[in-house]
Scaffold this motif. Structure first.
Motif, mmCIF file in Angstrom:
data_model
loop_
_atom_site.group_PDB
_atom_site.id
_atom_site.type_symbol
_atom_site.label_atom_id
_atom_site.label_comp_id
_atom_site.label_asym_id
_atom_site.label_seq_id
_atom_site.Cartn_x
_atom_site.Cartn_y
_atom_site.Cartn_z
ATOM 1 N N LEU A 51 0.828 -1.210 0.000
ATOM 2 C CA LEU A 51 0.000 0.000 0.000
ATOM 3 C C LEU A 51 0.861 1.258 0.000
ATOM 4 O O LEU A 51 0.457 2.280 -0.565
ATOM 5 C CB LEU A 51 -0.954 -0.002 1.195
ATOM 6 C CG LEU A 51 -2.025 -1.078 1.154
ATOM 7 C CD1 LEU A 51 -2.832 -1.080 2.447
ATOM 8 C CD2 LEU A 51 -2.944 -0.902 -0.057
ATOM 9 N N ASP A 55 -1.071 3.037 -2.844
ATOM 10 C CA ASP A 55 -2.198 3.171 -1.922
ATOM 11 C C ASP A 55 -3.509 3.096 -2.687
ATOM 12 O O ASP A 55 -3.611 3.555 -3.820
ATOM 13 C CB ASP A 55 -2.101 4.506 -1.178
ATOM 14 C CG ASP A 55 -2.778 4.483 0.172
ATOM 15 O OD1 ASP A 55 -3.037 3.393 0.706
ATOM 16 O OD2 ASP A 55 -3.012 5.580 0.715
ATOM 17 N N TYR A 101 -6.595 1.503 1.916
ATOM 18 C CA TYR A 101 -5.738 2.673 2.051
ATOM 19 C C TYR A 101 -4.993 2.631 3.376
ATOM 20 O O TYR A 101 -5.507 2.129 4.372
ATOM 21 C CB TYR A 101 -6.579 3.954 2.013
ATOM 22 C CG TYR A 101 -7.328 4.147 0.734
ATOM 23 C CD1 TYR A 101 -6.769 4.856 -0.324
ATOM 24 C CD2 TYR A 101 -8.608 3.612 0.572
ATOM 25 C CE1 TYR A 101 -7.471 5.037 -1.510
ATOM 26 C CE2 TYR A 101 -9.311 3.786 -0.607
ATOM 27 C CZ TYR A 101 -8.736 4.491 -1.647
ATOM 28 O OH TYR A 101 -9.423 4.662 -2.812
#
Length: 154
Positions: A51, A55, A101
């Motif tokens: 991520l 992201d 996220y």
């Protein structure tokens, strides 16, 4: 005398060496995180890294990139949400898809892992030349290719 057709010299094959090495890497990752008071597993660190690089990945892509099935990834993400490392948000175009996220705390946690990871890599690669390192990587790639081609025939 052992029958050549039934004897398997497993101890001198690649398998046990790969397995033992993988377990040692896992053990030292966890010990290093624990010693630095990082409430994190190697699997969680891998998700943070993915991520950090990209992201907002959707769960399907994240499962593929982390080599996890969807249900085990979901369990992992639930734990990470409880620790406030990540959050999931429904995709605007397709409500069935959730994107993942990093939270600010998750970004901070990933930054704290960098020196630990650098130290582990340094330990792992100690006394291994660049040429040997490349050979090992190439061999691992061949093993992965062998298994992937076998999986295609199953």
């Amino acid at each position: 005398m052992k029958n050549e057709k039934t004897h398997i010299d497993f101890e001198n094959s690649i398998g046990p060496w790969l397995g033992k090495t993988g377990k040692l890497v896992d053990f030292f990752f966890q010990e290093s995180f624990n010693s630095k008071n990082l409430d994190l597993t190697k699997e969680q660190m891998i998700v943070l890294k993915r991520l950090h690089d990209q992201d907002g990945l959707n769960q399907h892509d994240l499962a593929f990139l982390t080599l996890r099935n969807k249900s085990s990834l979901t369990r992992l993400l639930i734990k990470m949400e409880k620790k406030n490392y990540i959050f999931r948000k429904q995709n605007k175009e397709d409500k069935r898809i959730k994107n993942v996220y990093l939270t600010n705390f998750g970004k901070e946690m990933f930054e704290k892992t960098k020196p630990v990871i650098r130290d582990l890599i340094s330990t792992m690669e100690k006394n291994i030349s660049l040429e040997e390192k490349q050979q090992i990587i190439n061999i691992f790639k061949k093993i992965q290719t062998n298994f992937c081609s076998k999986a295609e025939h199953i």
